[in-house]
Design an enzyme around this catalytic site. Structure first.
Site, PDB file in Angstrom:
ATOM      1  N   ASP A  11       0.844  -1.193   0.000  1.00  0.00           N
ATOM      2  CA  ASP A  11       0.000   0.000   0.000  1.00  0.00           C
ATOM      3  C   ASP A  11       0.883   1.247   0.000  1.00  0.00           C
ATOM      4  O   ASP A  11       1.779   1.391   0.848  1.00  0.00           O
ATOM      5  CB  ASP A  11      -0.910   0.007   1.237  1.00  0.00           C
ATOM      6  CG  ASP A  11      -1.992  -1.071   1.171  1.00  0.00           C
ATOM      7  OD1 ASP A  11      -2.133  -1.718   0.095  1.00  0.00           O
ATOM      8  OD2 ASP A  11      -2.692  -1.262   2.186  1.00  0.00           O
ATOM      9  N   GLU A 145      -9.720 -10.095  -5.323  1.00  0.00           N
ATOM     10  CA  GLU A 145      -8.623  -9.298  -5.894  1.00  0.00           C
ATOM     11  C   GLU A 145      -7.650 -10.152  -6.709  1.00  0.00           C
ATOM     12  O   GLU A 145      -6.565  -9.696  -7.040  1.00  0.00           O
ATOM     13  CB  GLU A 145      -7.855  -8.554  -4.785  1.00  0.00           C
ATOM     14  CG  GLU A 145      -8.476  -7.216  -4.457  1.00  0.00           C
ATOM     15  CD  GLU A 145      -7.687  -6.398  -3.453  1.00  0.00           C
ATOM     16  OE1 GLU A 145      -8.034  -5.229  -3.277  1.00  0.00           O
ATOM     17  OE2 GLU A 145      -6.741  -6.925  -2.818  1.00  0.00           O
ATOM     18  N   THR A 224     -21.523  -6.312   6.355  1.00  0.00           N
ATOM     19  CA  THR A 224     -20.876  -5.319   7.226  1.00  0.00           C
ATOM     20  C   THR A 224     -21.376  -3.936   6.815  1.00  0.00           C
ATOM     21  O   THR A 224     -21.438  -3.607   5.638  1.00  0.00           O
ATOM     22  CB  THR A 224     -19.341  -5.406   7.122  1.00  0.00           C
ATOM     23  OG1 THR A 224     -18.949  -5.247   5.762  1.00  0.00           O
ATOM     24  CG2 THR A 224     -18.825  -6.746   7.631  1.00  0.00           C
ATOM     25  N   SER A 227     -20.051   1.944  10.446  1.00  0.00           N
ATOM     26  CA  SER A 227     -20.432   2.443  11.780  1.00  0.00           C
ATOM     27  C   SER A 227     -21.851   2.018  12.175  1.00  0.00           C
ATOM     28  O   SER A 227     -22.270   2.209  13.314  1.00  0.00           O
ATOM     29  CB  SER A 227     -20.314   3.966  11.814  1.00  0.00           C
ATOM     30  OG  SER A 227     -21.171   4.499  10.821  1.00  0.00           O
ATOM     31  N   LYS A 228     -22.598   1.426  11.211  1.00  0.00           N
ATOM     32  CA  LYS A 228     -23.966   0.959  11.549  1.00  0.00           C
ATOM     33  C   LYS A 228     -23.965  -0.499  12.025  1.00  0.00           C
ATOM     34  O   LYS A 228     -25.029  -1.063  12.306  1.00  0.00           O
ATOM     35  CB  LYS A 228     -24.893   1.128  10.344  1.00  0.00           C
ATOM     36  CG  LYS A 228     -25.202   2.611  10.028  1.00  0.00           C
ATOM     37  CD  LYS A 228     -26.149   2.744   8.854  1.00  0.00           C
ATOM     38  CE  LYS A 228     -25.411   2.540   7.547  1.00  0.00           C
ATOM     39  NZ  LYS A 228     -26.231   2.300   6.375  1.00  0.00           N
ATOM     40  N   ASP A 250      -8.399   5.871  10.411  1.00  0.00           N
ATOM     41  CA  ASP A 250      -8.146   5.296   9.080  1.00  0.00           C
ATOM     42  C   ASP A 250      -8.938   3.978   9.002  1.00  0.00           C
ATOM     43  O   ASP A 250      -8.671   3.055   9.764  1.00  0.00           O
ATOM     44  CB  ASP A 250      -6.641   5.043   8.915  1.00  0.00           C
ATOM     45  CG  ASP A 250      -6.277   4.473   7.546  1.00  0.00           C
ATOM     46  OD1 ASP A 250      -7.188   4.166   6.759  1.00  0.00           O
ATOM     47  OD2 ASP A 250      -5.071   4.335   7.276  1.00  0.00           O
ATOM     48  N   ALA A 253      -8.643  -1.530   5.730  1.00  0.00           N
ATOM     49  CA  ALA A 253      -8.532  -2.900   6.237  1.00  0.00           C
ATOM     50  C   ALA A 253      -9.449  -3.205   7.428  1.00  0.00           C
ATOM     51  O   ALA A 253      -9.312  -4.260   8.048  1.00  0.00           O
ATOM     52  CB  ALA A 253      -7.085  -3.268   6.593  1.00  0.00           C
ATOM     53  N   ALA A 254     -10.398  -2.303   7.711  1.00  0.00           N
ATOM     54  CA  ALA A 254     -11.344  -2.614   8.801  1.00  0.00           C
ATOM     55  C   ALA A 254     -12.150  -3.865   8.458  1.00  0.00           C
ATOM     56  O   ALA A 254     -12.368  -4.745   9.301  1.00  0.00           O
ATOM     57  CB  ALA A 254     -12.267  -1.426   9.056  1.00  0.00           C
ATOM     58  N   GLY A 255     -12.604  -3.948   7.204  1.00  0.00           N
ATOM     59  CA  GLY A 255     -13.365  -5.129   6.776  1.00  0.00           C
ATOM     60  C   GLY A 255     -12.515  -6.389   6.836  1.00  0.00           C
ATOM     61  O   GLY A 255     -12.986  -7.455   7.254  1.00  0.00           O
ATOM     62  N   ASP A 256     -11.251  -6.267   6.437  1.00  0.00           N
ATOM     63  CA  ASP A 256     -10.352  -7.435   6.478  1.00  0.00           C
ATOM     64  C   ASP A 256     -10.135  -7.887   7.923  1.00  0.00           C
ATOM     65  O   ASP A 256     -10.070  -9.093   8.212  1.00  0.00           O
ATOM     66  CB  ASP A 256      -8.988  -7.078   5.854  1.00  0.00           C
ATOM     67  CG  ASP A 256      -9.119  -6.632   4.399  1.00  0.00           C
ATOM     68  OD1 ASP A 256     -10.039  -7.117   3.718  1.00  0.00           O
ATOM     69  OD2 ASP A 256      -8.306  -5.798   3.966  1.00  0.00           O
TER      70      ASP A 256
HETATM   71  O1  RIB Z   1      -9.012  -3.846   2.195  1.00  0.00           O
HETATM   72  C1  RIB Z   1      -7.925  -2.969   2.226  1.00  0.00           C
HETATM   73  C2  RIB Z   1      -6.925  -3.338   1.180  1.00  0.00           C
HETATM   74  O2  RIB Z   1      -7.511  -3.141  -0.091  1.00  0.00           O
HETATM   75  C3  RIB Z   1      -5.665  -2.518   1.165  1.00  0.00           C
HETATM   76  O3  RIB Z   1      -4.664  -3.023   2.001  1.00  0.00           O
HETATM   77  C4  RIB Z   1      -5.286  -2.507  -0.305  1.00  0.00           C
HETATM   78  O4  RIB Z   1      -4.112  -3.185  -0.595  1.00  0.00           O
HETATM   79  C5  RIB Z   1      -6.485  -3.103  -1.039  1.00  0.00           C
HETATM   80  O5  RIB Z   1      -6.250  -4.390  -1.417  1.00  0.00           O
END
Ligand code: RIB
Length: 303
Positions: A11, A145, A224, A227-228, A250, A253-256
């Protein structure tokens, strides 16, 4: 064991006071390179949120591709540093590693553009070569991805081996017919859910979206909502899980992080509700820190 199949990106992150307008030049803050990629982030989240393997935590392995450039070496080292098995991360000669160009504004919201690089070359042959590894897994986690044909091939293989399949359909894309029937846990955000259900995301009712995706075949649908919170349509019915209120720095990557917390929870024997709450706690922690893999908590940091 948890096996994650997916992207590995470096990133390239720049803070901005606000998102630039078309044609506008803005002065940003400090520039950072941070290991990311949805697949790699989810693998790191699974590893950190499983706890120590020696204490009953899960071993995590990653299947993916990097280039033979400096980013590729750094990205592999970051995963190995988190204890992730890298035997099926392939370094492709003469190919650039995946990158994501990320702007993060003062509200913590991001905008991301990806150049897939080596991720675009993850092939069904790489998945077949990792069959023995997948055989050892309890749960297989995928996102979108990497090439769709590879994702579909991997889902079919994992299901034929009797594995639990978790699919995060991100970035938003439509799926070939019949794939959702092979998914045990589908974890989209609202936009991805609407795309898969074939409706406009504007004003879509989240419970109806989840029901539509269950009808298309996925046993459990966990949407997901930032904030809801989270809406889950599980075997046992529909449930809403409100989000913890935090000051976001920030959201990258919250979802990850949510997915890693959820999968690690399931793998450690939690029921779905407990695993969702662990994922939410981890995601809430992550948005208070900058970056992707730099913002993913370890299990002990949640308590
Ligand atoms: O979900 C966040 C990610 O999306 C980032 O780290 C970026 O690399 C993209 O793949």
């Amino acid at each position: 064991m948890i096996v994650v199949i997916g992207s590995i990106n470096m990133d390239l992150v720049l803070r901005v006071p606000r998102m630039p307008l078309p044609g506008e030049t803005l002065t940003g803050g400090a520039f950072r390179t941070i290991p990311g990629g949805k697949g790699a982030n989810q693998a790191v989240a699974c590893a950190r949120l499983s706890g120590k393997v020696a204490a009953g935590g899960q071993q995590v392995a990653m299947i993916g591709c990097v280039g033979d450039d400096a980013f590729g070496a750094t990205l592999r080292a970051a995963l190995v540093g988190d204890g992730i098995i890298d035997s099926h991360i392939t370094t492709l000669p003469g190919v650039a590693s995946g990158i994501a160009s990320i702007l993060v504004d003062d509200n913590g919201q991001n905008s991301i553009v990806i150049a897939g690089g080596a991720n675009d070359l993850l092939s069904p042959a790489h998945i077949d070569a990792a069959k023995e590894l997948i055989e050892q897994a309890d749960i297989v986690v995928l996102q979108l991805e990497t090439p769709m044909a590879t994702v579909v091939h991997a889902i079919k293989l994992a299901r034929s081996l009797g594995k639990t399949v978790v699919l995060n359909p991100a970035p938003a894309a439509s799926l070939p017919a019949g794939v959702l029937e092979l998914v045990d846990y589908l974890i989209p955000n609202e936009i991805e859910a609407a795309m898969l259900a074939g409706v406009s995301p504007d004003g879509a009712d989240v419970q109806a979206l989840a029901a539509a995706l269950q009808k298309l075949g996925s046993d459990n649908v966990i949407i997901t909502l930032g904030s809801k919170g989270v809406h889950a349509a599980l075997y046992g019915g529909d449930f809403t899980f409100p989000a913890e209120v935090v000051q976001a720095v920030d959201t990258t990557a919250a979802g990850d992080t949510f997915i890693g917390g959820f999968v690690a929870g399931l793998a450690s024997g939690m029921d779905e509700a407990e695993a969702i709450q662990q994922g939410q706690r981890a995601a809430a922690w992550s948005v208070t820190k900058p970056g992707a893999q730099t913002s993913i908590p370890h299990l002990h940091e949640l308590f």
